[in-house]
Motif scaffolding. Structure first.
Motif, short mmCIF file in Angstrom:
data_model
loop_
_atom_site.label_atom_id
_atom_site.label_comp_id
_atom_site.label_asym_id
_atom_site.label_seq_id
_atom_site.Cartn_x
_atom_site.Cartn_y
_atom_site.Cartn_z
N GLU A 353 -10.82 34.02 39.11
CA GLU A 353 -10.69 33.76 37.15
C GLU A 353 -9.38 35.42 37.49
O GLU A 353 -8.90 35.64 36.36
CB GLU A 353 -11.82 35.09 36.57
CG GLU A 353 -11.55 34.94 35.14
CD GLU A 353 -13.49 35.67 34.70
OE1 GLU A 353 -13.53 36.37 33.94
OE2 GLU A 353 -14.36 35.71 35.05
N ILE A 354 -9.48 36.56 37.98
CA ILE A 354 -7.96 37.50 37.91
C ILE A 354 -7.92 36.90 39.03
O ILE A 354 -7.50 36.74 40.10
CB ILE A 354 -8.56 39.00 38.21
CG1 ILE A 354 -9.76 39.39 37.41
CG2 ILE A 354 -7.92 39.97 38.74
CD1 ILE A 354 -10.40 40.35 37.48
N PRO A 355 -6.01 36.79 38.68
CA PRO A 355 -5.00 35.48 39.36
C PRO A 355 -4.59 37.19 40.58
O PRO A 355 -5.05 38.94 40.08
CB PRO A 355 -3.89 35.87 38.45
CG PRO A 355 -4.62 35.33 37.22
CD PRO A 355 -5.81 36.71 37.25
N GLY A 356 -4.58 36.74 41.43
CA GLY A 356 -4.49 37.60 43.05
C GLY A 356 -5.51 37.68 43.74
O GLY A 356 -5.42 38.45 45.01
N LEU A 357 -6.49 37.39 43.24
CA LEU A 357 -7.71 37.08 44.22
C LEU A 357 -7.77 35.83 45.20
O LEU A 357 -6.71 34.91 45.20
CB LEU A 357 -8.98 37.76 43.56
CG LEU A 357 -8.71 39.24 42.82
CD1 LEU A 357 -9.83 39.70 42.51
CD2 LEU A 357 -8.83 40.32 44.22
N TRP A 358 -8.99 36.04 45.87
CA TRP A 358 -9.70 34.35 46.06
C TRP A 358 -11.05 34.61 46.34
O TRP A 358 -11.72 35.14 46.87
CB TRP A 358 -8.10 34.12 47.35
CG TRP A 358 -8.08 35.68 48.17
CD1 TRP A 358 -9.41 35.94 49.28
CD2 TRP A 358 -7.37 36.04 48.84
NE1 TRP A 358 -9.01 36.64 49.68
CE2 TRP A 358 -8.18 37.36 49.39
CE3 TRP A 358 -6.34 36.51 47.88
CZ2 TRP A 358 -7.02 38.32 50.04
CZ3 TRP A 358 -5.41 37.82 47.85
CH2 TRP A 358 -6.10 38.84 49.17
N TYR A 359 -11.01 33.22 46.99
CA TYR A 359 -12.30 32.48 47.36
C TYR A 359 -12.58 32.74 48.79
O TYR A 359 -11.50 31.82 49.00
CB TYR A 359 -13.14 31.60 46.85
CG TYR A 359 -13.46 31.62 45.02
CD1 TYR A 359 -13.85 32.31 44.30
CD2 TYR A 359 -12.31 30.87 44.52
CE1 TYR A 359 -14.34 32.27 43.23
CE2 TYR A 359 -12.99 30.83 42.78
CZ TYR A 359 -13.71 31.38 42.00
OH TYR A 359 -14.00 31.78 41.00
N ASP A 360 -13.19 32.86 49.19
CA ASP A 360 -12.80 32.77 50.90
C ASP A 360 -14.09 31.73 50.97
O ASP A 360 -13.73 31.30 52.57
CB ASP A 360 -13.82 34.06 52.18
CG ASP A 360 -13.83 33.71 52.98
OD1 ASP A 360 -12.67 33.61 53.69
OD2 ASP A 360 -14.82 33.77 54.16
N LYS A 361 -14.93 30.47 50.71
CA LYS A 361 -15.75 30.02 51.30
C LYS A 361 -16.29 28.62 50.55
O LYS A 361 -16.67 28.64 49.53
CB LYS A 361 -16.76 30.73 51.87
CG LYS A 361 -17.03 31.60 53.59
CD LYS A 361 -18.54 31.36 53.85
CE LYS A 361 -18.04 32.37 54.74
NZ LYS A 361 -17.92 34.01 53.98
N LEU A 362 -15.85 28.17 50.69
CA LEU A 362 -16.57 25.93 50.20
C LEU A 362 -16.96 25.92 50.38
O LEU A 362 -17.57 25.33 51.45
CB LEU A 362 -15.04 25.77 49.54
CG LEU A 362 -15.26 24.04 48.43
CD1 LEU A 362 -15.59 24.47 47.52
CD2 LEU A 362 -14.17 23.02 48.81
N SER A 363 -18.60 25.49 50.10
CA SER A 363 -19.30 24.92 50.41
C SER A 363 -19.64 23.45 50.87
O SER A 363 -17.97 22.44 49.71
CB SER A 363 -20.59 25.45 49.94
OG SER A 363 -20.81 26.40 50.00
N ALA A 364 -20.10 22.95 51.13
CA ALA A 364 -20.57 21.52 52.36
C ALA A 364 -20.90 20.65 50.95
O ALA A 364 -19.95 19.41 50.91
CB ALA A 364 -21.40 21.00 53.34
N ASP A 365 -21.20 21.10 49.89
CA ASP A 365 -21.38 21.07 48.04
C ASP A 365 -20.27 20.71 47.68
O ASP A 365 -20.22 19.97 46.41
CB ASP A 365 -22.65 21.48 47.85
CG ASP A 365 -22.69 22.32 47.30
OD1 ASP A 365 -21.59 23.08 47.47
OD2 ASP A 365 -23.57 22.59 46.38
N GLY A 366 -19.28 21.42 47.65
CA GLY A 366 -18.10 21.51 46.74
C GLY A 366 -18.09 22.49 46.00
O GLY A 366 -16.89 22.47 44.99
N THR A 367 -19.04 23.50 46.27
CA THR A 367 -19.25 25.04 45.66
C THR A 367 -18.50 25.92 46.17
O THR A 367 -18.94 26.02 47.24
CB THR A 367 -20.66 24.69 44.87
OG1 THR A 367 -21.07 25.81 45.79
CG2 THR A 367 -20.96 24.02 43.63
N PHE A 368 -18.10 27.30 45.28
CA PHE A 368 -17.39 27.93 46.30
C PHE A 368 -18.30 29.72 46.33
O PHE A 368 -19.04 29.56 45.53
CB PHE A 368 -16.16 28.37 44.90
CG PHE A 368 -14.84 27.76 45.71
CD1 PHE A 368 -14.49 28.26 47.09
CD2 PHE A 368 -14.14 27.43 44.74
CE1 PHE A 368 -13.26 27.40 47.09
CE2 PHE A 368 -12.69 26.28 45.02
CZ PHE A 368 -12.08 26.09 46.73
#
Length: 396
Positions: A353-368
């Protein structure tokens, strides 16, 4: 026909590079400059919340500090429009003051107030200290000689205290098992960085060659061509399930490094090994449903860990881009396709939502997984973006 297809693929790659470059310089570098450094107590924060506020209470791993020093030093060397010298110089002083042990090695973990809470030796942390020294030597020219002296002293101590008789280094004293390929990968990276900038590159060249030989004869399995993670005292695979672990992200990362080394040495077997590592990573380590590289395999290429983290996407991207540089014709076109695919995978993790950050993990079901962005990922992201920028310049 091939020329037209190559032009189409190169154009798609160019779009991806532009998107990543804009995200880095317009969003990520300004954000992490503002909130990623603790201007009160010193040092870099371990994580930043997805609302843009730092996780002030986290203990701070030694490896994160030189990674962040690298990010701002490397950005400074490319004329980033932030006052990067401030965080680089203050961050380096904090790192040295807090983590440097009496024996001149670096400890592992400190409190937010700068008190060491884990003084244990970790080869991985020494590798990143050497890497940060090299990047400071490039970006801050008046400290080059000082940085080289510090790096040479640390390398001398590593060899004196932890050298393995069959190549590489032990993980600790008394002999700590398993031995690991991962810290050697980052030592390899540090050696290649120092080789380019050192007044006396000979010790760095020698160690880079030693690690390359170790990778090609011990880390990489002679049958499958896959690179393992964990080893026994004699560099044979570690017993049990642990010795069977193969990480897709490290197939890519070693492919990138062996290609760099192979280019510098005109060593075609190294580049061929790198290409095979890359092929294995794509074939067995990329989920075709989620279109991302996931974390773990066993040595029979069955999945050990289906979670996808951010950093393997960056290594997929870096390796594909560099391999495109050393190939021609349809092979180059294919590597650019892979780079474009990897960039799209990476951008999924950057779509916060805030550009410049990131998610670290994407679960096997396709959700962050919604959790704070780890600062340690910035090193991977920035390095991959600069690699694709350089590739695009080479190919245009």
């Amino acid at each position: 026909m091939l020329d037209a297809e190559y032009a189409r693929v190169l154009a798609a790659f160019s779009v991806e590079v532009s998107l990543l470059d804009d995200w880095l310089h317009s969003n990520a570098l300004p954000l992490w400059f503002e909130v990623g450094y603790d201007r009160h107590a010193g040092g870099f924060f371990e994580r930043v919340q997805l609302d843009g506020s730092p996780c002030e209470a986290d203990n701070r791993r030694a490896r994160v500090q030189p990674r962040q020093i690298y990010c701002f030093a490397a950005a400074g060397a490319r004329n980033a429009s932030i006052d990067w010298r401030e965080v680089v110089q203050h961050g380096f002083l904090w790192f040295e003051r807090v983590y440097r042990r009496d024996d001149m090695f670096f400890g592992s973990v400190a409190s937010p107030t700068g008190i060491m809470v884990d003084e244990s030796f970790d080869l991985y942390n020494q590798a990143f200290a050497l890497f940060a020294f090299a990047n400071l030597a490039v970006s801050v020219q008046d400290c080059k000689e000082i940085m080289e002296g510090k790096a040479r002293a640390l390398l001398h101590s590593l060899k004196a205290e932890y050298a393995h008789p069959e190549g590489g280094f032990h993980e600790g004293r008394p002999t700590k098992l398993p031995l690991c390929s991962n810290p050697h990968m980052h030592l390899f990276e540090a050696c290649l960085a120092w080789e380019r900038v050192a007044l006396d590159p000979a010790p760095w060249t020698a160690l880079a060659d030693e690690i390359a030989e170790l990778a090609m004869t011990r880390f990489i399995d002679g049958g499958s061509g896959a690179l393992r993670e964990f080893f026994d005292h004699d560099w044979t695979p570690f017993p049990g399930e642990k010795g069977r672990i193969v990480e897709p992200g490290h197939q890519f990362e070693w492919a990138w490094l062996l290609t760099r080394w192979g280019m510098a040495r005109s060593n075609q077997p190294a580049i061929a090994a790198a290409e095979h590592l890359f092929e294995l990573g794509v074939k067995h380590g990329v989920c075709t449903e989620r279109e991302v590289a996931f974390m773990g395999l066993f040595d029979d290429f069955s999945i050990s860990d289906p979670v996808a983290r951010l950093w393997p996407q960056t290594e997929w991207l870096k390796a594909a881009a560099l391999l495109a540089q050393v190939n021609h014709g349809e092979q180059r076109t294919n590597y650019l396709r892979q780079a474009t695919r990897a960039s799209a995978a990476l951008r999924k993790f950057l779509a916060t939502e805030i550009p410049g950050l990131w998610y670290d993990k994407l679960s096997a079901d396709g959700t962050f997984v919604h959790e704070p962005a780890p600062a340690s990922s910035f090193y991977h992201i920035l390095c991959s973006i600069y690699e694709v920028r350089d590739t695009l310049k080479q190919l245009q």
